[in-house]
Design a protein around this motif. Structure first.
Motif, PDB file in Angstrom:
ATOM      1  N   LYS A 222       0.792  -1.067   0.207  1.00  0.00           N
ATOM      2  CA  LYS A 222       0.002  -0.002   0.055  1.00  0.00           C
ATOM      3  C   LYS A 222       1.138   1.145  -0.062  1.00  0.00           C
ATOM      4  N   CYS A 223       0.663   2.123  -0.800  1.00  0.00           N
ATOM      5  CA  CYS A 223       1.325   3.429  -1.312  1.00  0.00           C
ATOM      6  C   CYS A 223       0.758   4.697  -0.770  1.00  0.00           C
ATOM      7  N   GLY A 225      -1.468   7.698  -0.582  1.00  0.00           N
ATOM      8  CA  GLY A 225      -2.155   8.563  -1.939  1.00  0.00           C
ATOM      9  C   GLY A 225      -1.604   8.371  -3.199  1.00  0.00           C
ATOM     10  N   THR A 226      -0.768   7.584  -3.490  1.00  0.00           N
ATOM     11  CA  THR A 226      -0.445   7.224  -4.768  1.00  0.00           C
ATOM     12  C   THR A 226      -0.930   6.052  -5.355  1.00  0.00           C
ATOM     13  N   GLY A 227      -1.279   5.004  -4.310  1.00  0.00           N
ATOM     14  CA  GLY A 227      -1.900   4.015  -5.028  1.00  0.00           C
ATOM     15  C   GLY A 227      -1.589   2.681  -4.292  1.00  0.00           C
ATOM     16  N   SER A 238      -0.154  -2.487 -10.511  1.00  0.00           N
ATOM     17  CA  SER A 238      -0.278  -1.516  -9.738  1.00  0.00           C
ATOM     18  C   SER A 238      -1.471  -0.711 -10.297  1.00  0.00           C
ATOM     19  N   LYS A 240      -3.236   3.383  -9.399  1.00  0.00           N
ATOM     20  CA  LYS A 240      -3.198   4.793  -8.804  1.00  0.00           C
ATOM     21  C   LYS A 240      -4.503   4.908  -7.831  1.00  0.00           C
ATOM     22  N   LYS A 243      -7.742  11.340  -6.340  1.00  0.00           N
ATOM     23  CA  LYS A 243      -7.323  12.422  -5.453  1.00  0.00           C
ATOM     24  C   LYS A 243      -8.794  12.659  -4.835  1.00  0.00           C
ATOM     25  N   SER A 282      -9.770   5.002   0.060  1.00  0.00           N
ATOM     26  CA  SER A 282      -9.920   6.255  -0.299  1.00  0.00           C
ATOM     27  C   SER A 282     -11.249   6.990   0.521  1.00  0.00           C
TER      28      SER A 282
END
Length: 303
Positions: A222-223, A225-227, A238, A240, A243, A282
């Motif tokens: 888990k990255c 806010g970037t995905g 992968s 994204k 926002k 999100s």
């Protein structure tokens, strides 16, 4: 004999925390200085409970395997358990189990946690939970739980359960050179980017993913806010993250786990599982605390 076709539920094991969430900090606190937050909300937290609540919101039956205190702070927050929709049949109420407190500090670009644990991570009803005729998966919400009961994975596998594990950050454990060996048998490994780097020693996330993929059938990193990204059986995917307005990132990774695991248990393709995890994570960051609004008429099964 258990009818395997009826196994569709998750048992989520770990500690329940009484989170004191301080939001809207202009800066992180420093020794000798005072910082004022915009608001403070007392909420229940901990990866096991947060993931369970999101799974229930998604329509996936989830039982919480945990101990919970009888102290004043725990008792004051107990109604949040009852309104979460989570199945509480395996919950222990014990005087020595709390309060387990986390002070959560969130600013616009950073967050920090200060926690105090109490009691054992694995409650007395563990064996009963493994034999639950609806259980398909054991989700271990923090490596600390496995460190306290090293045979946790082996016993779950013997009961026919799929096992997922979120290592969760713990300064005293995350750099343990025996961590990967202790996690042998885990089917789905769910670290965030910082944890993946710490566990593997790799600064590049792709390298960290490759390293972890040598130990687990399915790795999801888990990255934020970037995905997120994953590796499984030679596959690499992968995606994204959209926002969104971020209110509080507490428990976002655990919410991601719920979205991903729900689709995974339903047999969806891995890219769809990844998208579902990102969507749930999100959604989580747009409210205070990690737990969603009461699930499905606030259904719960009391102890």
């Amino acid at each position: 004999m258990t009818d395997m076709s009826k196994r569709d539920a998750v048992v989520s094991v770990g500690r329940i925390y009484c989170d004191l969430v301080f939001s809207g900090l202009p800066d992180m606190p420093r020794m000798g200085r005072e910082v004022f937050a915009r608001s403070m909300d007392p909420v229940l937290g901990g990866g096991a409970f947060i993931a369970a609540a999101h799974l229930e919101r998604l329509g996936r039956r989830c039982a919480l395997l945990a101990s919970f205190g009888t102290d004043p702070l725990s008792s004051a927050l107990a109604p949040q358990l009852e309104t979460s929709g989570v199945d509480l049949r395996f919950l222990d109420r014990r005087a020595d189990a709390g309060p387990q407190v986390t002070v959560v500090m969130t600013g616009e670009a950073d967050r920090a946690f200060l926690s105090c644990r109490a009691g054992d991570a694995v409650p007395s009803r563990f064996e009963t939970a493994l034999q639950w005729d609806r259980a398909a998966m054991l989700h271990i919400a923090e490596y600390a739980t496995l460190a306290e009961q090293p045979d946790l994975v082996a016993r779950a596998k013997s009961a026919g359960l799929v096992v997922s594990l979120d290592p969760s950050w713990d300064d005293s454990l995350i750099y343990d050179p025996n961590l990967l060996a202790a996690c042998k048998g885990v089917d789905v490994f769910l670290p965030n980017a910082e944890e993946a780097r710490a566990i593997t020693g790799a600064s590049d996330l792709e390298d960290a993913l490759d390293s972890l993929a040598a130990h687990f059938p399915l790795v999801v990193i888990k990255c934020g806010g970037t995905g997120a990204m994953l590796a499984a059986s030679g596959q690499r995917h992968s995606a994204k993250a959209p926002k969104v307005k971020v209110v509080d990132t507490t428990g976002a990774g655990d919410a991601f786990n719920a979205g991903f695991l729900d689709r995974y248990l339903a047999g969806h393709p891995l890219p769809d599982c990844l998208a579902a995890g990102i969507a749930t994570g999100s959604l989580s960051v747009q409210t205070t605390g990690g737990v969603p609004a009461p699930a499905r008429n606030g259904r719960s099964i009391a102890v």
